[in-house]
Design a protein around this motif. Structure first.
Motif, PDB file in Angstrom:
ATOM      1  N   PHE A   1       0.836  -1.188   0.000  1.00 34.98           N
ATOM      2  CA  PHE A   1       0.000   0.000   0.000  1.00 34.98           C
ATOM      3  C   PHE A   1       0.876   1.245   0.000  1.00 34.98           C
ATOM      4  CE2 PHE A   1      -2.113   3.136   2.844  1.00 34.98           C
ATOM      5  CZ  PHE A   1      -3.070   3.562   1.953  1.00 34.98           C
ATOM      6  N   PHE A   2       1.919   1.204   0.810  1.00 37.15           N
ATOM      7  CA  PHE A   2       2.732   2.381   1.065  1.00 37.15           C
ATOM      8  C   PHE A   2       3.348   2.955  -0.221  1.00 37.15           C
ATOM      9  CE2 PHE A   2       6.623   4.457   2.734  1.00 37.15           C
ATOM     10  CZ  PHE A   2       5.991   5.397   3.511  1.00 37.15           C
ATOM     11  N   SER A   3       4.089   2.132  -0.977  1.00 36.82           N
ATOM     12  CA  SER A   3       4.775   2.708  -2.129  1.00 36.82           C
ATOM     13  C   SER A   3       3.789   3.057  -3.238  1.00 36.82           C
ATOM     14  CB  SER A   3       5.881   1.781  -2.639  1.00 36.82           C
ATOM     15  OG  SER A   3       5.447   0.472  -2.677  1.00 36.82           O
ATOM     16  N   GLN A   4       2.696   2.279  -3.342  1.00 37.06           N
ATOM     17  CA  GLN A   4       1.684   2.646  -4.333  1.00 37.06           C
ATOM     18  C   GLN A   4       1.102   4.014  -4.004  1.00 37.06           C
ATOM     19  OE1 GLN A   4      -1.085  -0.606  -4.210  1.00 37.06           O
ATOM     20  NE2 GLN A   4       0.318  -2.012  -5.241  1.00 37.06           N
ATOM     21  N   MET A   5       0.856   4.251  -2.714  1.00 37.92           N
ATOM     22  CA  MET A   5       0.273   5.518  -2.304  1.00 37.92           C
ATOM     23  C   MET A   5       1.229   6.673  -2.595  1.00 37.92           C
ATOM     24  SD  MET A   5      -0.897   6.611   1.501  1.00 37.92           S
ATOM     25  CE  MET A   5       0.723   6.683   2.211  1.00 37.92           C
ATOM     26  N   ILE A   6       2.519   6.424  -2.387  1.00 33.89           N
ATOM     27  CA  ILE A   6       3.479   7.506  -2.577  1.00 33.89           C
ATOM     28  C   ILE A   6       3.663   7.853  -4.056  1.00 33.89           C
ATOM     29  CG2 ILE A   6       5.957   7.959  -2.452  1.00 33.89           C
ATOM     30  CD1 ILE A   6       5.901   6.715   0.268  1.00 33.89           C
ATOM     31  N   TYR A   7       3.692   6.826  -4.896  1.00 35.36           N
ATOM     32  CA  TYR A   7       4.047   7.090  -6.286  1.00 35.36           C
ATOM     33  C   TYR A   7       2.853   7.321  -7.202  1.00 35.36           C
ATOM     34  CZ  TYR A   7       8.825   5.942  -5.085  1.00 35.36           C
ATOM     35  OH  TYR A   7      10.075   5.965  -4.520  1.00 35.36           O
ATOM     36  N   LEU A   8       1.655   6.930  -6.778  1.00 31.16           N
ATOM     37  CA  LEU A   8       0.512   7.053  -7.673  1.00 31.16           C
ATOM     38  C   LEU A   8      -0.543   7.981  -7.079  1.00 31.16           C
ATOM     39  CD1 LEU A   8       0.096   3.240  -8.410  1.00 31.16           C
ATOM     40  CD2 LEU A   8       1.392   4.894  -9.743  1.00 31.16           C
ATOM     41  N   SER A   9      -0.892   9.032  -7.821  1.00 29.02           N
ATOM     42  CA  SER A   9      -1.966   9.896  -7.346  1.00 29.02           C
ATOM     43  C   SER A   9      -3.073  10.096  -8.378  1.00 29.02           C
ATOM     44  CB  SER A   9      -1.409  11.245  -6.895  1.00 29.02           C
ATOM     45  OG  SER A   9      -0.721  11.842  -7.964  1.00 29.02           O
ATOM     46  N   GLU A  10      -2.834   9.700  -9.632  1.00 28.74           N
ATOM     47  CA  GLU A  10      -3.899   9.810 -10.639  1.00 28.74           C
ATOM     48  C   GLU A  10      -4.832   8.618 -10.514  1.00 28.74           C
ATOM     49  OE1 GLU A  10      -2.406  10.197 -14.603  1.00 28.74           O
ATOM     50  OE2 GLU A  10      -1.184  11.945 -14.044  1.00 28.74           O
ATOM     51  N   ILE A  11      -6.144   8.909 -10.495  1.00 35.43           N
ATOM     52  CA  ILE A  11      -7.100   7.837 -10.217  1.00 35.43           C
ATOM     53  C   ILE A  11      -7.038   6.731 -11.268  1.00 35.43           C
ATOM     54  CG2 ILE A  11      -9.554   7.306 -10.002  1.00 35.43           C
ATOM     55  CD1 ILE A  11      -9.898   9.822  -8.524  1.00 35.43           C
ATOM     56  N   LYS A  12      -6.775   7.084 -12.520  1.00 35.93           N
ATOM     57  CA  LYS A  12      -6.775   6.016 -13.527  1.00 35.93           C
ATOM     58  C   LYS A  12      -5.593   5.064 -13.359  1.00 35.93           C
ATOM     59  CE  LYS A  12      -4.851   8.685 -17.506  1.00 35.93           C
ATOM     60  NZ  LYS A  12      -3.502   8.800 -17.085  1.00 35.93           N
ATOM     61  N   LEU A  13      -4.600   5.469 -12.566  1.00 40.01           N
ATOM     62  CA  LEU A  13      -3.466   4.577 -12.306  1.00 40.01           C
ATOM     63  C   LEU A  13      -3.656   3.770 -11.028  1.00 40.01           C
ATOM     64  CD1 LEU A  13      -0.516   7.023 -13.043  1.00 40.01           C
ATOM     65  CD2 LEU A  13      -1.325   5.178 -14.502  1.00 40.01           C
ATOM     66  N   PHE A  14      -4.724   4.061 -10.289  1.00 38.85           N
ATOM     67  CA  PHE A  14      -4.898   3.461  -8.969  1.00 38.85           C
ATOM     68  C   PHE A  14      -4.892   1.939  -9.013  1.00 38.85           C
ATOM     69  CE2 PHE A  14      -6.941   6.609  -5.792  1.00 38.85           C
ATOM     70  CZ  PHE A  14      -5.843   7.426  -5.926  1.00 38.85           C
ATOM     71  N   THR A  15      -4.381   1.362  -7.928  1.00 36.87           N
ATOM     72  CA  THR A  15      -4.441  -0.086  -7.752  1.00 36.87           C
ATOM     73  C   THR A  15      -5.651  -0.407  -6.880  1.00 36.87           C
ATOM     74  OG1 THR A  15      -3.144   0.111  -5.780  1.00 36.87           O
ATOM     75  CG2 THR A  15      -1.941  -0.257  -7.816  1.00 36.87           C
ATOM     76  N   VAL A  16      -5.884  -1.698  -6.670  1.00 33.10           N
ATOM     77  CA  VAL A  16      -7.019  -2.114  -5.849  1.00 33.10           C
ATOM     78  C   VAL A  16      -6.909  -1.539  -4.433  1.00 33.10           C
ATOM     79  CG1 VAL A  16      -8.225  -4.082  -4.888  1.00 33.10           C
ATOM     80  CG2 VAL A  16      -7.277  -4.214  -7.182  1.00 33.10           C
ATOM     81  N   GLN A  17      -5.710  -1.627  -3.857  1.00 35.76           N
ATOM     82  CA  GLN A  17      -5.532  -1.124  -2.484  1.00 35.76           C
ATOM     83  C   GLN A  17      -5.855   0.367  -2.406  1.00 35.76           C
ATOM     84  OE1 GLN A  17      -4.769  -3.285  -0.104  1.00 35.76           O
ATOM     85  NE2 GLN A  17      -4.384  -4.960  -1.508  1.00 35.76           N
ATOM     86  N   LEU A  18      -5.378   1.123  -3.388  1.00 37.01           N
ATOM     87  CA  LEU A  18      -5.633   2.563  -3.371  1.00 37.01           C
ATOM     88  C   LEU A  18      -7.112   2.848  -3.612  1.00 37.01           C
ATOM     89  CD1 LEU A  18      -2.545   3.899  -5.364  1.00 37.01           C
ATOM     90  CD2 LEU A  18      -2.929   3.953  -2.908  1.00 37.01           C
TER      91      LEU A  18
END
Lengths: 279, 304
Positions: free
Chosen positions: A213-230
């Motif tokens: 969750f942590f690194s996905q949250m830090i590196y991704l902020s555009e909704i279309k790039l979001f992962t399931v956790q985000l």
């Protein structure tokens, strides 16, 4: 008199089963609540839904701002699968070199590799973030995937080294006599025999990447790039006004891939933990 | 001449370096370089936009002398590690002992007890946890059955950390699986011999099982300490993501994250990271140094 040990045994089994049910209760609650209408989720602590509905799944799947959960699942799958391939390939290359080849500075580099296993992620976090942002990689998947293609999870290197050390050297030697170079040796001898360790690596890389969750949250902020956790984290509002049904339904779905892999590879899984101390 | 050169190249390990290339790039580019970079940054003020401004030891001075949040977050993290690591190990060991002895259905039980470890790290379970511990949640319903009025586990700053500890202890399954494997390794004749000598179960546990398991306990302890110092997701999701209520979920990693990525004080965050590394390193070395007094690498294993 003869019945007493049996009675004791049955009691022990009952206790273990009761504790097991208690352990699984949060998971069962999650599953059951995801089928309850929103107004009934917190109304009773009973598990079985009195009125059964799939609305939560339909509503939840709609996602955020017009981007559905199919996108989030696809994104997570892409990141996880590419990470798995990277880890398998580059960690096994490094492990082969450390286990079988001779080269200058080997012992120094080996020691470095061992130290990186225990290095906390947060020490590297800030400078890695700066590097990736200078490379303009923020809001791409590169910061999540590229490290896996550079054998950054040295834990798996160690796992594979130990495994390769168990492969008899006579195999290497006879292949060398037959004219195999180290490249062919790696592909024809080591890789086929390394498969159990590769499966362990694949399983754990997939699960850790999926759950990350942590690194996905830090590196991704555009909704279309979001992962399931985000996606799940964004459906959830800590101040209270979440669409709980949708949130729980998507939470259930987020756990499905991990559970599936676990059940498919169960035996492999538990032995992998027991012999290597993986989490 | 040419031949000699080529064989020197072979001995230097030219091909070996080809195999190592991805790892080498990763090691210098993603580990060693960043570590040195972060050491330098920790001595500067840097917000990602302007060039770093040299501060000397000012960040560290600020952290140790004038930063209440630093001590607060350290206290939260220590409390978490201090409770979650031993509790998790005790549960793991007790359940492993109960499941041992050729019990029937071991496979199923092992799976059931392992599932929390599998799922526990996810955002989904953290959200469930917050919900079942909420004031009107399942836990208090359950306590109500016994006439106990449970506190507001989530919104009260004195209780929220204990719910996060329970979430961690709940995931004792992976340590349990390691213990199960360790117990299986203990030779049965040790127990038989001690039985002949008249030792009871309790004595067997303290004189045989525990010493024989000490290498496994050592391993679980080291990994447990390293991992729990780095915990982030549960605190972030079960708390409000900013350390509340009243800084009771301000884990060290969360504070580091907020400093770096909310206030963009990257130099300060780098200094926090280095202090964290030294603290974790210190604790791990204490375990390593004391291990020679309590970890027993039995002759029984090598001698057999």
């Amino acid at each position: 008199m003869a019945n007493r040990p049996n009675l004791f045994k049955a009691g022990k089994h009952l206790l273990i089963i009761a504790c097991g049910l208690l352990m699984l209760y949060p998971v069962m609650w999650l599953l059951a609540s995801s089928f309850k209408p929103n107004n009934l989720i917190f109304a009773s602590s009973g598990l079985w839904p009195k009125t059964f509905t799939l609305d939560n799944y339909v509503n939840g799947w709609k996602g955020l701002q017009g981007i559905t959960f199919s996108r989030f699942f696809l994104n997570s799958a892409v990141i996880s699968v590419l990470s798995v391939i990277g880890n398998i390939l580059t960690c096994s290359l490094a492990a082969y070199a450390f286990a079988r080849l001779e080269f200058r500075f080997k012992s120094v580099l080996f020691a470095c590799m061992l130290v990186t296993i225990m290095l906390p992620y947060h020490v590297l976090l800030i400078p890695q973030y700066i590097i990736f942002s200078k490379l303009d990689w923020i809001n791409t998947y590169l910061p999540l995937i590229v490290p896996k293609w550079l054998a950054h999870d040295s834990f798996f290197i160690l796992l594979m080294i130990q495994f390769i050390r168990g492969i008899p050297r006579e195999l290497d030697e006879s292949a060398t006599i037959d004219g195999c170079g180290s490249g062919q040796l790696y592909f024809r001898i080591i890789i086929p025999l390394l498969v159990p360790a590769l499966i362990t690596t694949a399983i754990f890389t997939f699960i850790w990447t999926w759950d990350d969750f942590f690194s996905q949250m830090i590196y991704l902020s555009e909704i279309k790039l979001f992962t399931v956790q985000l996606g799940i984290r964004s459906l959830y509002d800590p101040s209270g006004d979440s669409d709980w049904g949708a949130l729980l339904a998507m939470s259930v779905l987020s756990l499905v891939p991990i559970m599936t892999i676990f059940l498919l590879f169960q035996k492999h899984f538990l032995e992998g933990i027991a012999t290597t101390g993986l989490k | 001449m040419k031949m000699a050169h080529r064989s020197a190249f072979r001995h230097g390990g030219g091909t070996a370096y080809l195999f190592l290339l991805p790892w080498l790039i990763g090691f210098f580019g993603l580990t060693l370089g960043p570590m040195l970079g972060s050491l330098y940054l920790s001595l500067t003020k840097y917000n990602l936009l302007n060039a770093p401004r040299w501060l000397g030891l000012a960040n560290y001075r600020q952290i140790f002398t004038a930063d209440d949040y630093f001590y607060r977050s350290l206290a939260v993290t220590f409390k978490y590690v201090l409770f979650s690591v031993p509790l998790k190990m005790i549960f793991a060991l007790l359940v492993a002992l109960a499941l041992n002895k050729g019990i029937r259905l071991l496979g199923i039980y092992r799976t059931v007890y392992y599932i929390p470890s599998l799922l526990g790290g996810s955002v989904a379970i953290a959200i469930v946890w917050r919900q079942i511990f909420a004031g009107d949640g399942l836990v208090n319903h359950f306590l109500g059955l016994f006439g106990i009025e449970g506190p507001a586990w989530i919104s009260h700053p004195s209780y929220i950390l204990s719910t996060i500890v329970t979430l961690s202890v709940w995931q004792f399954g992976s340590a349990m699986v390691i213990f199960l494997a360790g117990i299986k390794q203990i030779p049965a004749d040790l127990y038989e011999a001690s039985q002949v000598d008249g030792a009871n179960k309790l004595r067997q546990f303290f004189k045989i099982t525990l010493p024989m398991l000490s290498p496994v306990i050592f391993f679980n302890l080291v990994m447990g300490i390293i991992n729990s110092f780095q915990v982030f997701t549960p605190g972030y999701v079960i708390g409000d993501g900013r350390g509340g209520p009243v800084n009771s979920t301000l884990f060290y990693t969360l504070y580091l994250y907020l400093k770096g990525f909310s206030f963009f004080d990257m130099g300060y965050a780098a200094a926090l990271a280095w202090i964290m590394l030294i603290i974790i390193g210190g604790f791990t070395s204490i375990v390593f140094v004391t291990s020679k007094f309590w970890v027993f690498y039995g002759d029984g294993r090598e001698g057999k």
